[in-house]
Structures are given as structure tokens and as C-alpha cells.
Design a protein around this motif. Structure first.
Motif, PDB file in Angstrom:
ATOM      1  N   ILE A 363       0.812  -1.200  -0.064  1.00  0.00           N
ATOM      2  CA  ILE A 363       0.022  -0.046  -0.057  1.00  0.00           C
ATOM      3  C   ILE A 363       1.010   1.258  -0.043  1.00  0.00           C
ATOM      4  O   ILE A 363       0.603   2.442  -0.753  1.00  0.00           O
ATOM      5  N   LEU A 364       1.756   1.255   0.994  1.00  0.00           N
ATOM      6  CA  LEU A 364       2.794   2.519   1.023  1.00  0.00           C
ATOM      7  C   LEU A 364       3.471   2.825  -0.147  1.00  0.00           C
ATOM      8  O   LEU A 364       3.744   4.031  -0.632  1.00  0.00           O
ATOM      9  N   TYR A 365       4.161   1.560  -0.542  1.00  0.00           N
ATOM     10  CA  TYR A 365       5.017   1.727  -1.908  1.00  0.00           C
ATOM     11  C   TYR A 365       4.263   2.376  -3.023  1.00  0.00           C
ATOM     12  O   TYR A 365       4.699   3.252  -3.756  1.00  0.00           O
ATOM     13  N   VAL A 366       3.213   1.670  -3.212  1.00  0.00           N
ATOM     14  CA  VAL A 366       2.369   2.025  -4.533  1.00  0.00           C
ATOM     15  C   VAL A 366       1.783   3.736  -4.385  1.00  0.00           C
ATOM     16  O   VAL A 366       1.822   4.351  -5.240  1.00  0.00           O
ATOM     17  N   TRP A 367       1.546   3.790  -3.230  1.00  0.00           N
ATOM     18  CA  TRP A 367       1.062   5.212  -2.686  1.00  0.00           C
ATOM     19  C   TRP A 367       1.996   6.066  -3.190  1.00  0.00           C
ATOM     20  O   TRP A 367       2.139   7.055  -3.742  1.00  0.00           O
ATOM     21  N   ALA A 368       3.389   5.667  -2.658  1.00  0.00           N
ATOM     22  CA  ALA A 368       4.470   6.683  -2.971  1.00  0.00           C
ATOM     23  C   ALA A 368       4.851   6.990  -4.425  1.00  0.00           C
ATOM     24  O   ALA A 368       5.069   8.107  -4.703  1.00  0.00           O
ATOM     25  N   VAL A 369       5.066   5.837  -5.138  1.00  0.00           N
ATOM     26  CA  VAL A 369       5.185   6.015  -6.547  1.00  0.00           C
ATOM     27  C   VAL A 369       4.293   6.679  -7.403  1.00  0.00           C
ATOM     28  O   VAL A 369       4.550   7.327  -8.467  1.00  0.00           O
ATOM     29  N   ARG A 370       2.952   6.665  -6.713  1.00  0.00           N
ATOM     30  CA  ARG A 370       2.014   7.471  -7.569  1.00  0.00           C
ATOM     31  C   ARG A 370       1.839   8.915  -7.176  1.00  0.00           C
ATOM     32  O   ARG A 370       1.217   9.792  -7.710  1.00  0.00           O
ATOM     33  N   ASP A 382       1.445   4.844   9.868  1.00  0.00           N
ATOM     34  CA  ASP A 382       0.566   4.939  10.933  1.00  0.00           C
ATOM     35  C   ASP A 382      -0.837   5.083  10.301  1.00  0.00           C
ATOM     36  O   ASP A 382      -1.954   4.545  10.765  1.00  0.00           O
ATOM     37  N   LEU A 383      -0.985   6.196   9.418  1.00  0.00           N
ATOM     38  CA  LEU A 383      -2.363   6.514   8.970  1.00  0.00           C
ATOM     39  C   LEU A 383      -3.137   5.240   8.290  1.00  0.00           C
ATOM     40  O   LEU A 383      -4.352   5.491   7.943  1.00  0.00           O
ATOM     41  N   VAL A 384      -2.396   4.321   7.710  1.00  0.00           N
ATOM     42  CA  VAL A 384      -3.122   3.433   6.986  1.00  0.00           C
ATOM     43  C   VAL A 384      -3.785   2.230   7.926  1.00  0.00           C
ATOM     44  O   VAL A 384      -4.583   1.618   7.429  1.00  0.00           O
ATOM     45  N   THR A 385      -3.218   2.122   9.084  1.00  0.00           N
ATOM     46  CA  THR A 385      -3.716   1.023   9.894  1.00  0.00           C
ATOM     47  C   THR A 385      -5.190   1.309  10.490  1.00  0.00           C
ATOM     48  O   THR A 385      -5.716   0.036  10.401  1.00  0.00           O
ATOM     49  N   ALA A 417      -9.124  -7.395  -1.155  1.00  0.00           N
ATOM     50  CA  ALA A 417     -10.119  -6.433  -0.933  1.00  0.00           C
ATOM     51  C   ALA A 417      -9.789  -5.290   0.169  1.00  0.00           C
ATOM     52  O   ALA A 417      -9.947  -4.025   0.070  1.00  0.00           O
ATOM     53  N   VAL A 418      -9.316  -5.868   1.131  1.00  0.00           N
ATOM     54  CA  VAL A 418      -8.955  -4.975   2.191  1.00  0.00           C
ATOM     55  C   VAL A 418      -7.839  -4.029   2.012  1.00  0.00           C
ATOM     56  O   VAL A 418      -7.732  -2.766   2.258  1.00  0.00           O
ATOM     57  N   GLU A 419      -6.782  -4.843   1.400  1.00  0.00           N
ATOM     58  CA  GLU A 419      -5.755  -3.895   0.861  1.00  0.00           C
ATOM     59  C   GLU A 419      -6.017  -2.863  -0.132  1.00  0.00           C
ATOM     60  O   GLU A 419      -5.780  -1.758  -0.134  1.00  0.00           O
ATOM     61  N   ALA A 420      -6.824  -3.140  -1.227  1.00  0.00           N
ATOM     62  CA  ALA A 420      -7.495  -2.029  -2.128  1.00  0.00           C
ATOM     63  C   ALA A 420      -8.109  -1.033  -1.388  1.00  0.00           C
ATOM     64  O   ALA A 420      -7.943   0.141  -1.630  1.00  0.00           O
ATOM     65  N   ASP A 421      -9.155  -1.357  -0.723  1.00  0.00           N
ATOM     66  CA  ASP A 421      -9.799  -0.336  -0.070  1.00  0.00           C
ATOM     67  C   ASP A 421      -9.232   0.321   0.981  1.00  0.00           C
ATOM     68  O   ASP A 421      -9.406   1.986   1.003  1.00  0.00           O
ATOM     69  N   SER A 422      -8.205   0.010   1.685  1.00  0.00           N
ATOM     70  CA  SER A 422      -7.268   0.837   2.520  1.00  0.00           C
ATOM     71  C   SER A 422      -6.428   1.648   1.726  1.00  0.00           C
ATOM     72  O   SER A 422      -6.202   2.942   1.965  1.00  0.00           O
ATOM     73  N   PHE A 423      -5.935   1.130   0.422  1.00  0.00           N
ATOM     74  CA  PHE A 423      -5.233   2.076  -0.418  1.00  0.00           C
ATOM     75  C   PHE A 423      -5.953   3.207  -0.877  1.00  0.00           C
ATOM     76  O   PHE A 423      -5.647   4.453  -0.720  1.00  0.00           O
ATOM     77  N   TRP A 424      -7.137   3.162  -1.276  1.00  0.00           N
ATOM     78  CA  TRP A 424      -8.135   4.216  -1.824  1.00  0.00           C
ATOM     79  C   TRP A 424      -8.460   5.242  -0.804  1.00  0.00           C
ATOM     80  O   TRP A 424      -8.585   6.352  -0.929  1.00  0.00           O
ATOM     81  N   CYS A 425      -8.864   4.790   0.352  1.00  0.00           N
ATOM     82  CA  CYS A 425      -9.301   5.553   1.595  1.00  0.00           C
ATOM     83  C   CYS A 425      -8.030   6.302   1.963  1.00  0.00           C
ATOM     84  O   CYS A 425      -7.971   7.632   2.516  1.00  0.00           O
ATOM     85  N   LEU A 426      -6.992   5.800   2.007  1.00  0.00           N
ATOM     86  CA  LEU A 426      -5.753   6.629   2.438  1.00  0.00           C
ATOM     87  C   LEU A 426      -5.544   7.496   1.419  1.00  0.00           C
ATOM     88  O   LEU A 426      -5.340   8.444   1.969  1.00  0.00           O
ATOM     89  N   THR A 427      -5.587   7.392   0.246  1.00  0.00           N
ATOM     90  CA  THR A 427      -5.330   8.353  -0.983  1.00  0.00           C
ATOM     91  C   THR A 427      -6.237   9.305  -0.950  1.00  0.00           C
ATOM     92  O   THR A 427      -5.801  10.539  -0.868  1.00  0.00           O
ATOM     93  N   LYS A 428      -7.476   8.976  -0.572  1.00  0.00           N
ATOM     94  CA  LYS A 428      -8.521  10.290  -0.213  1.00  0.00           C
ATOM     95  C   LYS A 428      -8.113  11.056   1.023  1.00  0.00           C
ATOM     96  O   LYS A 428      -8.247  12.135   0.926  1.00  0.00           O
ATOM     97  N   LEU A 429      -7.859  10.370   2.019  1.00  0.00           N
ATOM     98  CA  LEU A 429      -7.582  11.357   3.417  1.00  0.00           C
ATOM     99  C   LEU A 429      -6.259  12.092   2.849  1.00  0.00           C
ATOM    100  O   LEU A 429      -6.428  13.309   3.213  1.00  0.00           O
ATOM    101  N   LEU A 430      -5.412  11.507   2.489  1.00  0.00           N
ATOM    102  CA  LEU A 430      -4.078  12.244   2.159  1.00  0.00           C
ATOM    103  C   LEU A 430      -4.145  13.536   1.173  1.00  0.00           C
ATOM    104  O   LEU A 430      -3.569  14.444   1.012  1.00  0.00           O
ATOM    105  N   ASP A 431      -5.145  13.254   0.245  1.00  0.00           N
ATOM    106  CA  ASP A 431      -5.590  14.242  -0.749  1.00  0.00           C
ATOM    107  C   ASP A 431      -5.870  15.613  -0.210  1.00  0.00           C
ATOM    108  O   ASP A 431      -5.716  16.729  -0.546  1.00  0.00           O
TER     109      ASP A 431
END
Length: 590
Positions: A363-370, A382-385, A417-431
Motif C-alpha cells: 500500500i505504502l509503496y504504490v502510494w509513494a510512486v503514484r 500509521d495513517l493506513v492502519t 479487497a482489504v488492501e485495495a480499499d485501504s489504499f484508496w481511502c488512504l489516498t482520499k485522506l491524504l489528498d
């Protein structure tokens, strides 16, 4: 990379190790095998009584003849699951160790079968792991402390030194196909045998549409000897849950009505779907929900395959190794993630399992490179947990998922599913708080400054005492803003606090400031009696370990008061705070 010793315990000779390395198709590009016409490096015999070094901040006197270099320590791993048993959750998860080195596995297959016998010691020195003593927030590196007890054989170190000669500090890319060999050796906990049957039988329906979980909510029963006050509390909780269910099962969900509901006592099934809606990850139309989930989850998994399967490109001017079918992992990003994830919530068993850590890393790596403008910054781990824990809780029956449950036992579809949903919600939060993590972190600097001015208005005495003791707000509140108070309160309490943040229009970017102000003022009576050193030690280790949901709700109530008084009033925030500000604000204290 070199293969570890066999199951029989016999250690390979240096010549055998050299042959194995030269024959390996996956040899790391960061060290070179000795030339065939060059004799092996010989070292003089060493006196066994000679002190050879010290580690960490105290002198650990080591003797070479007492070092444990066999590498035969036990390493429990996530148990592999057969393809035919993918839909089944085992009641036990015995851990076995094969007698020969396993073949390479694609990174996306690690949840079902992990590599036990790869040695990662070379990667530790390769990426300067041993120089890592802790993170920016004072937490020690758990991987560093584990590595202190391990030393490599001199022959292996000699080969590694040959490969690192002349190496610069340029950004490097990995040439390995398997992420597991690029991390320090870790020890994962064994799942408890009594915690096997944890998956909901209806998990496939929940995967398709989270609204299907709403039908599984069981209302608390009223005890026969319950007092009238307890009966009223249970009935009140049932009423709140029914209001959530009614809104969430509508064909078009009204978000303003959803934000206005009270969150106390809400079950995970309700929380998970509501978070996804309030973050605009799920559409409000029930007709579009299934298709959107399927599309976004596939998009994330495709991003993982691209990031870890060779889709990335080396940075211009970098010293990237020859690119064949290799992954091209950005080591500047991966290095920090790989040392931060093992120390994410180290006191919670759930986050010590291999399946959990590998999921967070992806999750963290894909978010970082994007997001190259910010990249990975310490604190985002911490924020993804909270997302990961809430979404995981939707699929299991045990409400206490923090202990006794290895996520590696779950079907692959659930973890994806847990991983993908966490990634997209983390992305929305950090936006919404992106300027917290770009260069110089101006968003955090701005919030720290606003907290100082707000504290002067709320509690002038505390503000003056901190100034007298030369305590700078940046010294203690930086991580309050960077990690959203997650280092100060438990994950469960953070989840309850985020319920309110989600319901606020600008919860993470604005309301959090007033929560921090209420949090600081809460300790005012103690802080004004302390000197600089005592203040800093107290604020770095606040006594919140026994806080409950009620404590969080009281903190949020106080924050609402300060927000109603000072939000949008720039003149108040710019003031220095007079003697009347403390007395006036006392009238609003709960």
C-alpha cells in the motif's frame, strides 16, 4: 543472493557458497562475485579473547568464537494454503520448513506461499540498515535491535565488501524478483490454535457489496438483571444502529444525513461502509456501488503488478542495474518503508504477522510512486492502519482482531479487497492534507503555529509557562499533526476519533487542530508545575494507555467548543491571550 544452510544444519564452505552465487540467476547487482582467477581473500587467525567491536549505544563485548552464525533460528511464517483450499480458513496453521531452498515466487503470490530459506543478511549492509537507530518520532528500529544479535561469517562479509567497493550514494533499483529476500530476517508470531474459524460464511457477498454486511448485525441483548439506565443505553445504541442501516440501505444515500448521526457504539459493518462513503470512495448510488468497487480494486491490483513486476522505469542519471524482467524497485522509497512497517504498532499482535506487514508495504509503496511530489514520509505508515483494521473487521466474526489472528489464513480475495480499499481511502485522506507531506511540510508548520496561538487564547497561563521554559510547540506537536495523534492514543481510540473526522467537512485538515488544542489543555494543571525536561518527557509519553471510547468522546466534545468559539475568527487566533481568556473559557469546560 546466497541460499541458507540446509535443514541438516551443515554449513556450506566458502567455495560452495561462491559456486552457488555464480550459478544463481537472481544474483543481486549490488555485489560482484570474485573473479575465477583471483584466489579467495584470506584473513589472519584472530585471537578469541580479542574484543572486536561494540554496538548501539552501549558496549557489547563480542568474541568471534561465541558468535551464533549458524542462522538456524526459528522463523514462524504465514502458513501456505493450497489452491484447492483457498475458500477455506484452517483451524490450525502449523509452520513447516522445507529441506531445500524454495523456488522463486512472484511477489503477488507471497500470501499463499512464502520463502523461508532465502537469506537477507546481504541486504542489511547493502542498504545501510545497521545505521538506522530509530525514526523521526523516537521509536527504536525493531529490525535494528534484532540484527545486533546476528553476525555473518567472515567469508560472506568478504564477498559483500568486494561488491560494495566504489559504490556511490545514487538511487538504486532492485534486480530481484522476490521482495522477501530484500528484508532483514524477521521473527513472526505463531497464530493461536483456538483462533482458526474466524471468517464470516457470507464473506463473498460482502466482497461484492459491503451493504450485505448490514444484514449480519446482531443487536445486543438486554440482560435480565439490567438496571433501567443500562436498558436505556442498549436501546439507544440499537436505535442509532437502525438509523445507520436505514440510510446505508437506501438507493441513494444522503451524505448530510449520514454525517449528522451519532457514532457511539457503531459496529464495524456500519463503520466500514460509512467511511468509504464519506471519503467518496464509494458512490452514493447503490446501482453503481458494485461496479465501482470491482473497478477500483482491479485498478489497485494492476498498480501493484506494475510497481513490483518490472513496470517502473529508472530515474534519469541513476545507476540502475541492467533491466531484464526485474522489478526495478525504487530503493530510496523502499528502504524507508521496509524499516518503518515492522515498527508500526509493534505492541499489537495483528501488525506483527508477515501477511499484515507485506500488505502495508505494498500500500505504502504504490502510494509513494503514484505521488512523486511527496513520496513516502514517515507517519503515513500509521495513517493506513485504521483503514486496514476497520475493513478487515468486516469479514471476520471475532470483534477482537488485534490479537490471535493471522491474516495469512484468510482467502486471497479478502486480503486483496482489504488492501485495495485501504489504499484508496488512504489516498482520499491524504489528498485533503497533501501539504503535510510535501517538501518542508508547510501544512504541519501552519498547524503548529495555529496551535500555539490557539493555546494562548484558551489557556494563557499554560502558554506563558511553556514560553518561560523555552518549550517550542514544534518540539512536541509536530508528530501530533504528522501522525494525527496516533502515537498518543490506541488504534481503537483513533478509529473512534476518525468517525468524527469523517463526519466533518474538513475533519483532518481543520478540526484536528482543535482536538490537539483540547488534548494539550487537558494536561494543563500538570504541565504548569513542570520544568522543560519534565514537560518534554511527559508529552512524549502521555498517560493515555487506559483511555476508553468515553475519554475520546469527551475530548471531541471539548474540541467542538473551541471550534465554535474560534473557527473563522482570525483576530482571536492572532491575539496573545489576556488574563480574561482563561476565565472566560472555563465557563465552557465540560
Amino acid at each position: 543472493m546466497m541460499f541458507s544452510s540446509s535443514a541438516g544444519g551443515k554449513k556450506a564452505t566458502p567455495q560452495q557458497e561462491m559456486v552457488q552465487v555464480e550459478r544463481s540467476d537472481s544474483a543481486s547487482p549490488f555485489w560482484k562475485a570474485p573473479q575465477r582467477d583471483t584466489p579467495p581473500l584470506k584473513r589472519p587467525a584472530r585471537d578469541s579473547s580479542l574484543v572486536v567491536g561494540a554496538a548501539y549505544s552501549h558496549a557489547d563485548i563480542l568474541k568471534f568464537d561465541s558468535l551464533n552464525i549458524s542462522g538456524s533460528g526459528s522463523r514462524p511464517r504465514t502458513p501456505p494454503s493450497a489452491t484447492s483450499a483457498l475458500e477455506r480458513v484452517p483451524t490450525q496453521s502449523p509452520t513447516t520448513r522445507t529441506s531445500k531452498s524454495p523456488p522463486f515466487k512472484q511477489y503477488m503470490n507471497f500470501l499463499s506461499s512464502t520463502n523461508d530459506d532465502w537469506t537477507a543478511d546481504e541486504a542489511e549492509d547493502m542498504y545501510d540498515y545497521e545505521s538506522d537507530d530509530g525514526d523521526d518520532f523516537g521509536l527504536p528500529s525493531l529490525s535494528n535491535m534484532k540484527r545486533r544479535t546476528r553476525k555473518k561469517a567472515e567469508q560472506s562479509r568478504a564477498h559483500l565488501d568486494d561488491g560494495l567497493n566504489g559504490g556511490g550514494r545514487e538511487r538504486r533499483y532492485s534486480n530481484s524478483e522476490d521482495i522477501a529476500i530484500e528484508r532483514p530476517a524477521a521473527s513472526y508470531p505463531m497464530p493461536k490454535k483456538s483462533e482458526g474459524k474466524i471468517l464470516r460464511p457470507q464473506y463473498k457477498e460482502i466482497l461484492r457489496d459491503p451493504a450485505n454486511a448490514l444484514h449480519l448485525i446482531n443487536h445486543p441483548s438486554i440482560p435480565a438483571n439490567a438496571t433501567p439506565k443500562e436498558v436505556d443505553a442498549i436501546n439507544s445504541r440499537i436505535t442509532r444502529i437502525n438509523k445507520f442501516k436505514k440510510l446505508l440501505q437506501a438507493s441513494t444515500i444522503p451524505l448530510p444525513d449520514l454525517r449528522s448521526l451519532a457514532w457511539s457504539g457503531v459496529p464495524e459493518e456500519v463503520r466500514a461502509m460509512t467511511w468509504q462513503l464519506l471519503l467518496s470512495y464509494l458512490p452514493t448510488s447503490s446501482e453503481r456501488r458494485v461496479a465501482t468497487l470491482e473497478r477500483k480494486r482491479k485498478e489497485y491490483l494492476d498498480g501493484v503488478r506494475q510497481a513490483f513486476g518490472g513496470g517502473g522505469q529508472p530515474a534519469p542519471g541513476s545507476s540502475a542495474p541492467p533491466r531484464g524482467t526485474n522489478r526495478g524497485l525504487d530503493e530510496a522509497i523502499w528502504h524507508q518503508i521496509s524499516i518503518d512497517v515492522p515498527r508500526t504498532n509493534p505492541h499489537i499482535e495483528l501488525y506483527s504477522y508477515e501477511a499484515t506487514q507485506r500488505s502495508l508495504e505494498r500500500i505504502l509503496y504504490v502510494w509513494a510512486v503514484r505521488h512523486p511530489a511527496s513520496g513516502y514520509v514517515q507517519g503515513i505508515n500509521d495513517l493506513v492502519t485504521p483503514f486496514w483494521q476497520v475493513f478487515l473487521g468486516t469479514y471476520i466474526t471475532d470483534p477482537d482482531i488485534e490479537s490471535g489472528m493471522d491474516p495469512g489464513q484468510l482467502p486471497r480475495a479478502v486480503l486483496d479487497a482489504v488492501e485495495a480499499d485501504s489504499f484508496w481511502c488512504l489516498t482520499k485522506l491524504l489528498d485533503g492534507i497533501q501539504d503535510h507531506y510535501i517538501v518542508a511540510q508547510p501544512g504541519i508548520q501552519r498547524q503548529v503555529s495555529a496551535l500555539r496561538d490557539l493555546t494562548a487564547r484558551i489557556d494563557a497561563g499554560l502558554a506563558k509557562h511553556l514560553e518561560k521554559e523555552q518549550v517550542e510547540f514544534i518540539q512536541f506537536s509536530f508528530r501530533w499533526m504528522n501522525c494525527l495523534l496516533m502515537r498518543e492514543i490506541s488504534v481503537k481510540n483513533t478509529i473512534r476519533m476518525w468517525d468524527t473526522y469523517m463526519a466533518e467537512e474538513q475533519g483532518f485538515s481543520e478540526f484536528h487542530l482543535y482536538v490537539c488544542a483540547a488534548f494539550l489543555v487537558k494536561w494543563s494543571d500538570k504541565l504548569v508545575k513542570m520544568d522543560f525536561q519534565e514537560i518534554m518527557m511527559f508529552l512524549q509519553s502521555l498517560p493515555t494507555g487506559d483511555w476508553t471510547e468515553k475519554d475520546i468522546e469527551l475530548l471531541l466534545s471539548e474540541a467542538y467548543i473551541w471550534q465554535s468559539l474560534f473557527k473563522g475568527s482570525s483576530a482571536h487566533l492572532k491575539g496573545q491571550g489576556g488574563e480574561g481568556s482563561r476565565s472566560a473559557s472555563m465557563n465552557f469546560t465540560l
